[in-house]
Each structure stands twice: as C-alpha cells, then as structure tokens.
Write a protein that holds these residues in place. Structure first.
Motif, PDB file in Angstrom:
ATOM      1  N   SER A  15      34.941  78.942  13.964  1.00 31.67           N
ATOM      2  CA  SER A  15      35.431  77.500  14.300  1.00 31.67           C
ATOM      3  C   SER A  15      34.875  76.440  13.449  1.00 31.67           C
ATOM      4  N   ALA A  74      29.097  72.174  24.032  1.00 27.81           N
ATOM      5  CA  ALA A  74      30.270  72.844  23.173  1.00 27.81           C
ATOM      6  C   ALA A  74      30.982  71.709  22.401  1.00 27.81           C
ATOM      7  N   GLN A  75      31.660  72.258  21.131  1.00 26.17           N
ATOM      8  CA  GLN A  75      32.291  71.182  20.554  1.00 26.17           C
ATOM      9  C   GLN A  75      33.766  71.346  20.436  1.00 26.17           C
ATOM     10  N   CYS A  76      34.222  72.580  20.472  1.00 25.38           N
ATOM     11  CA  CYS A  76      35.558  73.153  20.088  1.00 25.38           C
ATOM     12  C   CYS A  76      36.940  72.671  21.145  1.00 25.38           C
ATOM     13  N   CYS A 112      32.198  73.245  14.805  1.00 26.70           N
ATOM     14  CA  CYS A 112      30.732  73.537  15.208  1.00 26.70           C
ATOM     15  C   CYS A 112      29.985  72.892  14.107  1.00 26.70           C
ATOM     16  N   CYS A 153      28.910  78.343  22.348  1.00 21.15           N
ATOM     17  CA  CYS A 153      29.386  77.642  21.108  1.00 21.15           C
ATOM     18  C   CYS A 153      28.550  77.861  20.107  1.00 21.15           C
ATOM     19  N   ARG A 154      28.682  77.764  18.836  1.00 10.50           N
ATOM     20  CA  ARG A 154      27.755  78.168  17.875  1.00 10.50           C
ATOM     21  C   ARG A 154      27.137  77.051  17.622  1.00 10.50           C
ATOM     22  N   THR A 175      36.627  85.432  21.479  1.00  4.03           N
ATOM     23  CA  THR A 175      35.339  84.918  20.711  1.00  4.03           C
ATOM     24  C   THR A 175      35.826  84.801  19.137  1.00  4.03           C
ATOM     25  N   CYS A 208      40.170  74.769  22.931  1.00  2.00           N
ATOM     26  CA  CYS A 208      40.270  74.774  24.490  1.00  2.00           C
ATOM     27  C   CYS A 208      41.582  74.329  24.626  1.00  2.00           C
ATOM     28  N   CYS A 268      31.763  81.460  19.433  1.00  4.27           N
ATOM     29  CA  CYS A 268      32.024  80.821  20.203  1.00  4.27           C
ATOM     30  C   CYS A 268      33.343  81.308  21.203  1.00  4.27           C
ATOM     31  N   GLU A 314      34.710  76.731  27.167  1.00  2.30           N
ATOM     32  CA  GLU A 314      33.923  77.377  26.245  1.00  2.30           C
ATOM     33  C   GLU A 314      32.677  77.693  26.623  1.00  2.30           C
TER      34      GLU A 314
END
Length: 264
Positions: A209, A221-223, A212, A250-251, A205, A227, A258, A247
């Motif tokens: 990130s 989720a955007q990361c 976001c 995600c924030r 966690t 990943c 995240c 993920e």
C-alpha cells in the motif's frame, strides 16, 4: 415513492455521507433532511424518494448499517413535518431508554472530521476513471492537498465512488454471491488490479500500500482510500447486507502488511 426516514445514531461525524451512500446504492435521492444533536448522539429525519421495488433492500441495509442504532420508515405526508424543536423527541419514540438503565459513560473526545468537498471530488473522479488502474499518483497528490480533518472521510468517500464504478464496469454481470465468495471473486481480483494482494481467510492483506507513511509517531491505520474502495465494490451489487471494511493492521503502525476485514 416518497418516504420519511427517522434515524438514530451515536455517530455524529460522517453520518449524512454514510446514509447518502446507502440511498444512492438503492436508487433513492435525498429531498431534504433535518438533524438534531442529543446527549445520546444524533437523530436525523430524511425525506427520500425512489423506487418501491428497492424499499425493502434500503430498509435492510439501513437496519444493519454500523452507524445506525435504530430507524423508522413511514410514508411521507407533505402536510406533516418534524420541526427542529421536536426532533429530539423522536429518539424516545424509536429507541426509549429504560428508567432503570445505568447512565451511559461519557463518550471519548474524537478528532474533528470534516465532510468531503463534493466539487473537488467530482473533478477528480473522471481523471481516475481515465487513468485506472494507475491511479495512486493522483490519489496521493489529492490526499496531500487535504486538511487533516478532511482526510479520513474524503479519502474513504473517493475510494467508495471508485470501487462502485469498478464493480459496475467489471463485475455487474456476475451471479449474486455471499460475502465470503464476494471477497474471493470480486474484492480480491479488483484489489490485484491496483497492487499485490493475498487472501487471508475472509480478509485481504497487502504489503504494497502506498498510503503507509511510517514515522515514530504513526499508530493509526492510513489506507482510507482502500477501505472505501473495497466497500464500494461490495456494496454496489445491492445483494449483500451493508458491508463495512476496516483496516485491522497497517504497515504504518508497524505491521508486516495492511489487513482489511469485512463485516456485514
């Protein structure tokens, strides 16, 4: 040795890229491929070449890959090829449908996803290696330059390439580890080179990130880069079953941090 792989998948988008990563991990190169869409997904026939000593590992990783429903591997016979018209017949020979099975429900429509632009990615990678671990400025700038349809696959692919490079640079001489210990002793310290990260059972966690972007419409989720980075780290060893990172929170979607979970 040269072999022919026949792969059946329900995933059309990104399949060749995913299979290519498995081939590269096991020192195989793709000589040629053919593909046909069916009402049950896609069937792909690939002719690949690589060391016989890596064949069992290749077959194991393909067999456990999340995108592969079933596959066959056989010695390649140059005089015998599978034509596009008969590719669909491979599905029935590999994974036949029971006559009494109920029809599968129609798959939900998915947003189009384009493959990465290899030329642009190859230009970016040496710059990331030069500036590592201070790479987020370059990566974020590159992400903003992408068409929306390219972002998920491209950012995940770049992350995978960077993660594999970091593993070979920093962790390749270590002992073979199971998944839980690989998360603790490889993924966690590598992530901490990039941003503050904490273990969460067998997950990781972070609340820092930079991928976001929180808006009132954000739900996904955007990361994607992170990943891919974690997948590249853990799959580069070749000692684990194929690891897939997702993920779970995600924030960008309102979570406190995240959270990345690992499946093998």
């Amino acid at each position: 040795m040269t072999i022919e792989l026949k792969v059946v998948s329900e995933q059309r988008d990104g399949l060749l890229l995913a299979l290519g990563e498995v081939l590269l991990t096991n020192q195989f190169k793709l000589l040629r491929h053919r593909r046909a869409n069916t009402d049950r997904g896609v069937v792909m026939v690939l002719v690949v070449q690589g060391p016989e000593s890596r064949l069992l590992a290749l077959e194991e990783q393909l067999g456990t890959h999340w995108m592969v429903r079933s596959f066959e591997a056989a010695p390649y016979e140059p005089g015998v090829s599978t034509s596009p018209q008969t590719l669909a017949e491979v599905v029935a020979s590999i994974d036949p449908v029971r006559a009494d099975a109920p029809p599968a429900p129609p798959a939900p429509a998915a947003a189009p996803s384009a493959a990465p632009d290899p030329a642009r990615v190859e230009v970016l990678l040496p710059q990331l290696a030069r500036d590592y671990p201070r790479v987020f400025g370059l990566v974020l700038g590159f992400e903003r330059s992408l068409e929306p349809a390219q972002r998920v696959t491209t950012m995940r692919y770049i992350g995978t390439r960077v993660g594999a490079w970091v593993y070979k640079r920093d962790f390749a001489l270590g002992a073979a580890l199971d998944l839980s210990r690989s998360i603790k002793h490889v993924a966690l310290p590598a992530m901490r080179q990039l941003l503050p990260t904490e273990p969460d059972g067998d997950a990781l966690t972070t609340s820092g990130s930079p991928f976001c972007v929180v808006t009132s419409q954000t739900v996904a989720a955007q990361c994607h880069f992170l990943c891919g980075f974690l997948e590249g780290l853990l799959n580069a060893s070749g000692t684990l079953p194929r690891v897939r990172v997702s993920e779970a929170a995600c924030r960008a979607g309102g979570a406190a941090g995240c959270r990345f979970v690992f499946d093998a």
